[in-house]
Motif scaffolding. Structure first.
Motif, PDB file in Angstrom:
ATOM      1  N   THR A   1       0.807  -1.119   0.190  1.00 42.02           N
ATOM      2  CA  THR A   1      -0.136  -0.069  -0.079  1.00 42.02           C
ATOM      3  C   THR A   1       0.924   1.771   0.189  1.00 42.02           C
ATOM      4  OG1 THR A   1      -2.095  -1.134   1.647  1.00 42.02           O
ATOM      5  CG2 THR A   1      -1.761   1.096   1.554  1.00 42.02           C
ATOM      6  N   LEU A   2       0.756   2.296  -0.909  1.00 46.36           N
ATOM      7  CA  LEU A   2       1.129   3.610  -1.001  1.00 46.36           C
ATOM      8  C   LEU A   2       0.211   4.717  -0.363  1.00 46.36           C
ATOM      9  CD1 LEU A   2       2.500   3.577  -4.357  1.00 46.36           C
ATOM     10  CD2 LEU A   2       3.512   2.825  -2.240  1.00 46.36           C
TER      11      LEU A   2
ATOM     12  N   GLY B   1     -14.320  11.837  -1.138  1.00 49.85           N
ATOM     13  CA  GLY B   1     -14.280  10.794   0.444  1.00 49.85           C
ATOM     14  C   GLY B   1     -15.332   9.626  -0.217  1.00 49.85           C
ATOM     15  N   SER B   2     -16.570   9.970  -1.272  1.00 51.22           N
ATOM     16  CA  SER B   2     -17.192   8.673  -1.767  1.00 51.22           C
ATOM     17  C   SER B   2     -16.681   8.128  -3.095  1.00 51.22           C
ATOM     18  CB  SER B   2     -18.135   9.366  -2.269  1.00 51.22           C
ATOM     19  OG  SER B   2     -18.255  10.466  -3.300  1.00 51.22           O
ATOM     20  N   LEU B   3     -15.278   8.621  -3.597  1.00 45.71           N
ATOM     21  CA  LEU B   3     -14.627   7.710  -4.232  1.00 45.71           C
ATOM     22  C   LEU B   3     -14.035   7.143  -4.295  1.00 45.71           C
ATOM     23  CD1 LEU B   3     -12.765  11.116  -6.085  1.00 45.71           C
ATOM     24  CD2 LEU B   3     -15.401  10.188  -7.076  1.00 45.71           C
ATOM     25  N   ARG B   4     -14.625   6.023  -5.217  1.00 47.37           N
ATOM     26  CA  ARG B   4     -13.401   3.708  -4.923  1.00 47.37           C
ATOM     27  C   ARG B   4     -12.577   4.243  -5.960  1.00 47.37           C
ATOM     28  NH1 ARG B   4     -14.102   5.648  -0.833  1.00 47.37           N
ATOM     29  NH2 ARG B   4     -14.991   4.747   1.494  1.00 47.37           N
ATOM     30  N   SER B   5     -11.960   3.221  -6.262  1.00 48.05           N
ATOM     31  CA  SER B   5     -10.902   3.263  -7.925  1.00 48.05           C
ATOM     32  C   SER B   5     -10.794   2.149  -8.003  1.00 48.05           C
ATOM     33  CB  SER B   5     -10.020   4.174  -8.786  1.00 48.05           C
ATOM     34  OG  SER B   5      -9.484   3.316 -10.100  1.00 48.05           O
ATOM     35  N   GLU B   6     -11.018   1.259  -9.449  1.00 45.75           N
ATOM     36  CA  GLU B   6     -10.341  -0.468  -8.905  1.00 45.75           C
ATOM     37  C   GLU B   6      -9.750   0.029 -10.608  1.00 45.75           C
ATOM     38  OE1 GLU B   6     -10.538  -4.947  -9.329  1.00 45.75           O
ATOM     39  OE2 GLU B   6     -12.420  -3.672  -8.718  1.00 45.75           O
TER      40      GLU B   6
ATOM     41  N   ALA C   1      -4.524  -0.273 -18.998  1.00 42.75           N
ATOM     42  CA  ALA C   1      -5.602  -0.098 -17.627  1.00 42.75           C
ATOM     43  C   ALA C   1      -6.353  -0.008 -17.770  1.00 42.75           C
ATOM     44  CB  ALA C   1      -5.223   1.220 -17.180  1.00 42.75           C
ATOM     45  N   LEU C   2      -7.080  -0.281 -17.051  1.00 41.29           N
ATOM     46  CA  LEU C   2      -8.922  -0.170 -17.044  1.00 41.29           C
ATOM     47  C   LEU C   2      -9.336  -0.657 -15.955  1.00 41.29           C
ATOM     48  CD1 LEU C   2     -11.648  -1.661 -18.475  1.00 41.29           C
ATOM     49  CD2 LEU C   2     -10.990  -3.756 -17.899  1.00 41.29           C
ATOM     50  N   GLU C   3      -9.870   0.874 -15.774  1.00 38.97           N
ATOM     51  CA  GLU C   3     -10.181   1.679 -14.455  1.00 38.97           C
ATOM     52  C   GLU C   3     -12.058   1.516 -14.390  1.00 38.97           C
ATOM     53  OE1 GLU C   3      -9.598   5.158 -11.980  1.00 38.97           O
ATOM     54  OE2 GLU C   3      -8.472   5.161 -13.516  1.00 38.97           O
ATOM     55  N   ARG C   4     -12.347   1.102 -12.999  1.00 37.44           N
ATOM     56  CA  ARG C   4     -13.796   1.085 -13.076  1.00 37.44           C
ATOM     57  C   ARG C   4     -13.931   2.570 -11.879  1.00 37.44           C
ATOM     58  NH1 ARG C   4     -18.231  -1.067 -13.813  1.00 37.44           N
ATOM     59  NH2 ARG C   4     -17.377  -2.701 -14.366  1.00 37.44           N
ATOM     60  N   LEU C   5     -14.234   3.572 -11.314  1.00 38.08           N
ATOM     61  CA  LEU C   5     -14.004   4.755 -10.697  1.00 38.08           C
ATOM     62  C   LEU C   5     -16.076   4.307 -10.198  1.00 38.08           C
ATOM     63  CD1 LEU C   5     -12.539   6.911  -9.180  1.00 38.08           C
ATOM     64  CD2 LEU C   5     -13.138   8.578 -11.513  1.00 38.08           C
ATOM     65  N   THR C   6     -16.007   4.792  -9.163  1.00 37.17           N
ATOM     66  CA  THR C   6     -17.701   4.750  -8.580  1.00 37.17           C
ATOM     67  C   THR C   6     -17.171   6.313  -7.437  1.00 37.17           C
ATOM     68  OG1 THR C   6     -17.274   3.314  -6.259  1.00 37.17           O
ATOM     69  CG2 THR C   6     -18.000   2.704  -9.827  1.00 37.17           C
ATOM     70  N   GLY C   7     -18.406   6.620  -7.808  1.00 37.05           N
ATOM     71  CA  GLY C   7     -18.584   7.991  -6.299  1.00 37.05           C
ATOM     72  C   GLY C   7     -19.769   8.313  -6.424  1.00 37.05           C
ATOM     73  N   ALA C   8     -20.356   9.627  -5.330  1.00 33.51           N
ATOM     74  CA  ALA C   8     -21.603   9.882  -5.357  1.00 33.51           C
ATOM     75  C   ALA C   8     -20.913  10.914  -6.829  1.00 33.51           C
ATOM     76  CB  ALA C   8     -21.228  10.972  -4.163  1.00 33.51           C
ATOM     77  N   PRO C   9     -22.301  11.561  -7.167  1.00 37.44           N
ATOM     78  CA  PRO C   9     -22.475  11.825  -8.552  1.00 37.44           C
ATOM     79  C   PRO C   9     -21.611  13.088  -8.533  1.00 37.44           C
ATOM     80  CG  PRO C   9     -24.565  10.508  -8.434  1.00 37.44           C
ATOM     81  CD  PRO C   9     -23.824  10.568  -6.940  1.00 37.44           C
TER      82      PRO C   9
ATOM     83  N   ARG D   1      -3.070  -5.810 -10.003  1.00 38.17           N
ATOM     84  CA  ARG D   1      -4.822  -4.986  -9.744  1.00 38.17           C
ATOM     85  C   ARG D   1      -4.069  -3.785  -8.734  1.00 38.17           C
ATOM     86  NH1 ARG D   1      -8.905  -5.653  -5.863  1.00 38.17           N
ATOM     87  NH2 ARG D   1      -7.725  -7.961  -4.609  1.00 38.17           N
ATOM     88  N   GLN D   2      -5.161  -2.375  -8.479  1.00 35.58           N
ATOM     89  CA  GLN D   2      -4.794  -1.525  -7.519  1.00 35.58           C
ATOM     90  C   GLN D   2      -6.593  -0.829  -7.392  1.00 35.58           C
ATOM     91  OE1 GLN D   2      -5.293   2.356  -9.455  1.00 35.58           O
ATOM     92  NE2 GLN D   2      -2.652   2.540  -8.774  1.00 35.58           N
ATOM     93  N   THR D   3      -6.140  -0.892  -6.274  1.00 35.37           N
ATOM     94  CA  THR D   3      -7.428  -0.443  -5.263  1.00 35.37           C
ATOM     95  C   THR D   3      -7.386   1.093  -4.802  1.00 35.37           C
ATOM     96  OG1 THR D   3      -7.618  -1.069  -3.294  1.00 35.37           O
ATOM     97  CG2 THR D   3      -8.808  -1.911  -5.230  1.00 35.37           C
ATOM     98  N   ARG D   4      -8.054   2.457  -5.132  1.00 37.96           N
ATOM     99  CA  ARG D   4      -7.654   3.348  -4.274  1.00 37.96           C
ATOM    100  C   ARG D   4      -9.219   4.071  -3.657  1.00 37.96           C
ATOM    101  NH1 ARG D   4      -4.016   7.311  -6.765  1.00 37.96           N
ATOM    102  NH2 ARG D   4      -3.101   6.471  -8.688  1.00 37.96           N
ATOM    103  N   SER D   5      -9.172   5.091  -2.432  1.00 34.47           N
ATOM    104  CA  SER D   5      -9.592   5.495  -1.525  1.00 34.47           C
ATOM    105  C   SER D   5      -9.007   6.287  -1.077  1.00 34.47           C
ATOM    106  CB  SER D   5     -10.336   4.599  -0.956  1.00 34.47           C
ATOM    107  OG  SER D   5      -9.792   3.301  -0.040  1.00 34.47           O
TER     108      SER D   5
END
Length: 239
Positions: free
Chosen positions: A7-8, A25-30, A43-51, A122-126
């Motif tokens: 983890t970085l 704070g709602s943003l999450r990425s894989e 790279a294939l990135e899926r990003l989710t969060g509050a609109p 596989r990288q996850t961000r939050s």
């Protein structure tokens, strides 16, 4: 096959892209990365969060900068092409190709110098944390990669080792998406955004149906199906 993870953790102001996750704070990425040599990367990135928070990331998703991938302060040289594959109210899916890279301190590109048979990332961000899971054929050069990443890391980020183990599973939403249909996702997202699942509820089923311009029975059915699929997915992951 082996999987190792680290983890970085970034300070604010260290990396422009990482800052977005600290500020929103709602943003999450894989992201899934593939890299066979130090000159190109996918790279294939899926990003989710509050609109409203997700919209703050849109400009950076499609720009041509390579700097967001680097763990150092050195300039990245190469070309980047990004395509927006999916855009929904609370989700973005992008595909990126880095080519003709002559210099860039990205983790997959650094790893390519140590693993001649290739590796999957596989990288996850939050928040402040970016966690890497790396799948390799053998563990011969894992220590060299750890030393290289830890030694080159910018001063405003910290490195922590998680684990090294034989791989028995590869948990990824990108590889194993849930079975929620798009129309069910739209209803579920609206229900979450409007407070349907809060206690007490901030919106009724009738109000959701009016907002979505759908029959009440349709909204009720789609919510039941969506929550059922989420529950089954959760149980399957924990089994």
């Amino acid at each position: 096959m082996y999987e190792f993870s680290f983890t970085l953790t970034y300070d604010h102001g260290c990396n422009e892209y990482a800052d977005l996750f600290i500020e929103h704070g709602s943003l999450r990425s894989e992201t899934l990365y593939a890299c066979l040599d130090p000159t190109e990367m996918w790279a294939l990135e899926r990003l989710t969060g509050a609109p409203e928070e997700l919209a703050a990331v849109d400009d950076q998703l499609l720009d041509d900068s390579l700097k967001r991938y680097s763990i150092t302060d050195r300039r990245c040289d190469g070309s980047r092409r990004t395509s927006l594959l999916e855009e929904k109210r609370g989700q973005r899916l992008t595909f990126t190709y880095l080519a003709d890279v002559t210099r860039c301190d990205a983790v997959p590109l650094i790893a390519a110098t140590f693993f001649s048979t290739g590796a999957l990332f596989r990288q996850t961000r939050s928040g402040r944390s970016t966690t890497w899971h790396v799948l390799v054929q053998d563990d011969d050069n894992v220590g060299l990669l750890y030393d290289a990443v830890g030694g080159q890391l910018t001063d405003c980020a910290t490195f922590s080792f998680n684990h090294l183990r034989e791989a028995d599973q590869w948990d990824s939403r990108l590889l194993h998406p849930n079975d929620i249909r798009p129309e069910q996702q739209d209803v579920l997202t609206t229900a979450v955004d409007r407070g349907y699942f809060e206690t007490p509820r901030e919106v009724t089923l009738d109000e959701l149906a009016t907002e979505l311009d759908l029959p009440r029975s349709t909204v009720s059915y789609r919510l039941r199906r969506a929550t059922a699929e989420l529950a089954k997915s959760f149980v399957d992951r924990e089994a």
